[in-house]
Design a protein around this motif. Structure first.
Motif, PDB file in Angstrom:
ATOM      1  N   GLN A   1      26.503  39.536  50.127  1.00  0.00           N
ATOM      2  CA  GLN A   1      26.146  40.377  51.264  1.00  0.00           C
ATOM      3  C   GLN A   1      27.394  40.627  52.086  1.00  0.00           C
ATOM      4  O   GLN A   1      28.160  39.684  52.345  1.00  0.00           O
ATOM      5  N   TRP A   2      27.612  41.842  52.464  1.00  0.00           N
ATOM      6  CA  TRP A   2      28.759  42.167  53.314  1.00  0.00           C
ATOM      7  C   TRP A   2      28.261  42.885  54.545  1.00  0.00           C
ATOM      8  O   TRP A   2      27.433  43.789  54.472  1.00  0.00           O
ATOM      9  N   THR A   3      28.795  42.453  55.686  1.00  0.00           N
ATOM     10  CA  THR A   3      28.322  42.981  56.957  1.00  0.00           C
ATOM     11  C   THR A   3      29.500  43.563  57.718  1.00  0.00           C
ATOM     12  O   THR A   3      30.585  42.977  57.727  1.00  0.00           O
ATOM     13  N   THR A   4      29.265  44.690  58.348  1.00  0.00           N
ATOM     14  CA  THR A   4      30.357  45.319  59.098  1.00  0.00           C
ATOM     15  C   THR A   4      29.842  45.862  60.421  1.00  0.00           C
ATOM     16  O   THR A   4      28.648  46.139  60.567  1.00  0.00           O
ATOM     17  N   LEU A   5      30.747  45.962  61.394  1.00  0.00           N
ATOM     18  CA  LEU A   5      30.438  46.670  62.637  1.00  0.00           C
ATOM     19  C   LEU A   5      31.294  47.930  62.642  1.00  0.00           C
ATOM     20  O   LEU A   5      32.486  47.869  62.313  1.00  0.00           O
ATOM     21  N   ALA A   6      30.712  49.060  62.994  1.00  0.00           N
ATOM     22  CA  ALA A   6      31.484  50.310  63.033  1.00  0.00           C
ATOM     23  C   ALA A   6      31.216  51.021  64.358  1.00  0.00           C
ATOM     24  O   ALA A   6      30.114  50.925  64.906  1.00  0.00           O
ATOM     25  N   ALA A   7      32.251  51.707  64.862  1.00  0.00           N
ATOM     26  CA  ALA A   7      32.134  52.388  66.160  1.00  0.00           C
ATOM     27  C   ALA A   7      31.875  53.871  65.960  1.00  0.00           C
ATOM     28  O   ALA A   7      32.613  54.544  65.236  1.00  0.00           O
ATOM     29  N   THR A   8      30.807  54.382  66.603  1.00  0.00           N
ATOM     30  CA  THR A   8      30.579  55.836  66.597  1.00  0.00           C
ATOM     31  C   THR A   8      30.549  56.324  68.043  1.00  0.00           C
ATOM     32  O   THR A   8      30.349  55.530  68.978  1.00  0.00           O
ATOM     33  N   GLN A   9      30.718  57.637  68.205  1.00  0.00           N
ATOM     34  CA  GLN A   9      30.809  58.194  69.569  1.00  0.00           C
ATOM     35  C   GLN A   9      29.490  58.817  70.026  1.00  0.00           C
ATOM     36  O   GLN A   9      29.263  58.967  71.219  1.00  0.00           O
TER      37      GLN A   9
ATOM     38  N   LYS B   1      27.368  39.892  79.450  1.00  0.00           N
ATOM     39  CA  LYS B   1      27.153  39.340  80.793  1.00  0.00           C
ATOM     40  C   LYS B   1      26.392  38.010  80.704  1.00  0.00           C
ATOM     41  O   LYS B   1      26.724  37.039  81.366  1.00  0.00           O
ATOM     42  N   HIS B   2      25.357  37.962  79.846  1.00  0.00           N
ATOM     43  CA  HIS B   2      24.522  36.748  79.783  1.00  0.00           C
ATOM     44  C   HIS B   2      24.985  35.764  78.711  1.00  0.00           C
ATOM     45  O   HIS B   2      24.700  34.574  78.801  1.00  0.00           O
ATOM     46  N   PHE B   3      25.676  36.267  77.690  1.00  0.00           N
ATOM     47  CA  PHE B   3      26.180  35.392  76.617  1.00  0.00           C
ATOM     48  C   PHE B   3      27.648  35.756  76.353  1.00  0.00           C
ATOM     49  O   PHE B   3      27.944  36.511  75.410  1.00  0.00           O
ATOM     50  N   PRO B   4      28.584  35.245  77.201  1.00  0.00           N
ATOM     51  CA  PRO B   4      29.984  35.676  77.104  1.00  0.00           C
ATOM     52  C   PRO B   4      30.575  35.468  75.709  1.00  0.00           C
ATOM     53  O   PRO B   4      31.474  36.202  75.298  1.00  0.00           O
ATOM     54  N   GLN B   5      30.031  34.508  74.951  1.00  0.00           N
ATOM     55  CA  GLN B   5      30.556  34.278  73.592  1.00  0.00           C
ATOM     56  C   GLN B   5      30.201  35.421  72.645  1.00  0.00           C
ATOM     57  O   GLN B   5      30.671  35.472  71.511  1.00  0.00           O
ATOM     58  N   MET B   6      29.342  36.355  73.097  1.00  0.00           N
ATOM     59  CA  MET B   6      28.872  37.450  72.227  1.00  0.00           C
ATOM     60  C   MET B   6      29.632  38.750  72.471  1.00  0.00           C
ATOM     61  O   MET B   6      29.077  39.839  72.301  1.00  0.00           O
TER      62      MET B   6
ATOM     63  N   ASN C   1      27.022  36.231  60.440  1.00  0.00           N
ATOM     64  CA  ASN C   1      25.919  35.730  61.270  1.00  0.00           C
ATOM     65  C   ASN C   1      26.154  36.039  62.743  1.00  0.00           C
ATOM     66  O   ASN C   1      25.216  36.350  63.480  1.00  0.00           O
ATOM     67  N   SER C   2      27.435  35.953  63.164  1.00  0.00           N
ATOM     68  CA  SER C   2      27.708  36.221  64.587  1.00  0.00           C
ATOM     69  C   SER C   2      27.441  37.691  64.926  1.00  0.00           C
ATOM     70  O   SER C   2      26.991  38.011  66.021  1.00  0.00           O
ATOM     71  N   PHE C   3      27.654  38.599  63.961  1.00  0.00           N
ATOM     72  CA  PHE C   3      27.319  40.010  64.204  1.00  0.00           C
ATOM     73  C   PHE C   3      25.797  40.158  64.408  1.00  0.00           C
ATOM     74  O   PHE C   3      25.336  40.836  65.307  1.00  0.00           O
ATOM     75  N   TRP C   4      25.052  39.499  63.517  1.00  0.00           N
ATOM     76  CA  TRP C   4      23.589  39.591  63.631  1.00  0.00           C
ATOM     77  C   TRP C   4      23.103  38.938  64.922  1.00  0.00           C
ATOM     78  O   TRP C   4      22.177  39.425  65.571  1.00  0.00           O
TER      79      TRP C   4
END
Ligand SMILES: Cc1cc2nc3c(=O)[nH]c(=O)nc-3n(C[C@H](O)[C@H](O)[C@H](O)COP(=O)(O)OP(=O)(O)OC[C@H]3O[C@@H](n4cnc5c(N)ncnc54)[C@H](O)[C@@H]3O)c2cc1C
Length: 472
Positions: A221-229, A265-270, A325-328
């Protein structure tokens, strides 16, 4: 009458499973969002289908209304009793046995009180994937998932709970047991009773067991975060992944800048690992039964094409399981961050993807014009057209006072826009008591009357979770 009921139910259940003291009942009387608190004559904790059937028979004879309950994580107040103190809660948590994992048939037969996460774990131990997955999986139960037809993060590839269910065992309103525990993928024998009970939120019958589909465990499984406008490029990105990755695309979640700022704001580690928290952060997951390399290469090729065509401006591929997992977790924590911030006005809606851009543009503009300064917290299972479109008061304003003054007109405005776009006012959370009026207004008269006809036919005394979903 209530003394009669309590005296007679003690012939069915051991007294330690009949909770009547206020402090024992309290944890079952308020919903997860703390929006509704009811009263109950008793909380009953049966361990077998026969006990459930005997209790419902008693309810029928004594005209006692019964509110089924699983993990009590629902968002629509469906598992909370009314304020009369005459209803009983039937919590299924003691019915938590896995009856069988049938490897050849790729099915699992299990009781309604099994916790979703434990089903995933037990299935994985046998080499199978049970694909239903949602933020409340550590406490919600399969009976509740079926009763609400829960969605979650894997619907794009595997469908919602309805699509995963092959058979059910149900206790009817008269206390009979319907055994529909067949693991068949084809069964065209007239009306589909299974489909009738799924999504009925405890108003037509009590689900005591189910046969669910299993799938082979993906090996990579491969997980990615991508930025869109903007939304248009987000949908184009989804279409690109659907075309190039086809069935390997197992997750496509959208998070707005505002929802991730709230998270931080509520979970600074996120904090968002993408540069400058872009307007839209998209979480994409590909899963495969072939080699790690195959799916990773495919992901890289698609991302490269998305960069070249200007659909995305930034991307981070998780380098290991813990980063994935941290992304999820980031995605799942938005709900928790919202509840820490205050009880905002939630709208769990679906819009056809082709109208999503228009919906967001028009609705944002109307809301901002009418309620200056409000915060729109927008995220969702975008691959399914499912948006959580939530409204919080302007910074510093009291949530309770704002909600009291504006809840109804805000719901009406948003649901009106949903209707203009041919969408649905409940995508995956159900109706419960929260959307009883909304359903009446938006389902359409013919459909609403048909639902009432079904309710009257299957529960003529109106003892199963009355005044939830549909009032008769
Ligand atoms: C952090 C968080 C994240 C969530 N994410 C998602 C998500 O991504 N997708 C989604 O769809 N939902 C989500 N939910 C909502 C919730 O988890 C689901 O609705 C879940 O399916 C409810 O299961 P439960 O066991 O808690 O049911 P409950 O809340 O106990 O009950 C829900 C309804 O089902 C009825 N019911 C329960 N058990 C039975 C039974 N055995 N027979 C008949 N009726 C029964 C109840 O009467 C009630 O009407 C989330 C909730 C939380 C708290």
């Amino acid at each position: 009458m209530s003394h009669d009921f309590l005296a007679q139910v003690s012939a069915i259940l051991d007294s330690k499973y009949i909770l009547i003291e206020e402090e024992e009942k309290a944890p079952y009387l308020t919903d997860w969002r703390k929006r509704y608190t009811g009263k109950a004559l008793a909380v009953l904790l049966p361990a077998t289908t026969e006990e459930v059937a005997a209790i419902v028979k008693l309810c029928a004879v004594t005209h006692t209304a019964v509110v089924p309950q699983g993990g009590n994580t629902g968002f629509c107040g469906g598992a909370t009793p009314d304020s009369s103190g005459k209803q009983v809660i039937l919590n299924l948590k003691r019915m938590n046995q896995i009856r069988e994992i049938d490897a050849a048939n790729q099915t699992i037969s299990l009781e309604a009180g099994c916790i979703l996460q434990s089903i995933q774990e037990k299935s994985a131990e046998k080499g199978f994937l049970f694909p239903l997955s949602l933020g409340a999986e550590g406490s919600c139960m399969i009976g509740g998932n079926l009763a609400t037809n829960a969605g979650g993060t894997n619907v794009l590839r595997y469908g919602n709970t309805r699509d995963l269910c092959l058979g059910l065992e149900v206790v009817t309103a008269s206390g009979e047991i319907w055994n529909g525990m067949k693991g068949l993928r084809k069964d065209n024998t007239g009306y589909d009773l299974r489909d009738l009970y799924i999504g009925s939120e405890g108003t037509l019958g009590i689900i005591t067991a189910a046969v669910m589909k299993l799938y082979p465990l993906p090996i990579s499984q491969w997980t990615t975060l991508a930025a869109t406008q903007d939304i248009d490029s987000t949908i184009a990105l989804l279409n690109l992944f659907q075309q190039r990755a086809t069935s390997l695309l197992t997750g496509f979640e959208m998070m707005t800048k505002e929802s991730l700022a709230l998270n931080e704001k509520h979970f600074p580690q996120m904090a968002n690992p993408l540069k400058e928290n872009p307007p839209y952060t998209i979480l994409i997951e590909l899963s495969d039964h072939e080699s790690e390399e195959h799916v990773k290469q495919l992901l890289e090729v698609i991302l490269e094409e998305a960069f070249e065509t200007g659909l995305i401006s930034d991307a981070v591929i998780a380098s290991n399981l813990s980063q994935a997992n941290s992304f999820w977790h980031m995605r799942e924590h938005i709900t928790l961050a919202q509840s820490q911030e205050g009880a905002n006005l939630k709208h769990d809606i679906t819009i056809p993807l082709s109208s999503l851009d228009r919906f967001i543009r028009d609705t944002d503009a109307l809301i901002k014009a009418k309620y200056p300064g409000v915060r729109i917290i927008n995220f969702g299972h975008l691959g399914d057209g499912n948006l959580h479109y939530n409204i919080a008061p302007p910074d510093g304003e009291d949530f309770k006072a704002f909600n009291l003054a504006n809840e109804k007109p805000i719901h009406e405005l948003i649901y009106g826009q949903v209707e203009l776009c041919n969408g649905s006012i409940s995508a995956e959370h159900g109706v419960g008591q929260l959307k009883l009026d909304g359903l009446r207004a938006h389902k359409g008269e013919v459909a609403h009357e048909l639902m009432k006809t079904l309710k009257k036919a299957l529960d003529p005394q109106n003892i199963l979770n009355p005044h939830k979903v549909v009032s008769i």
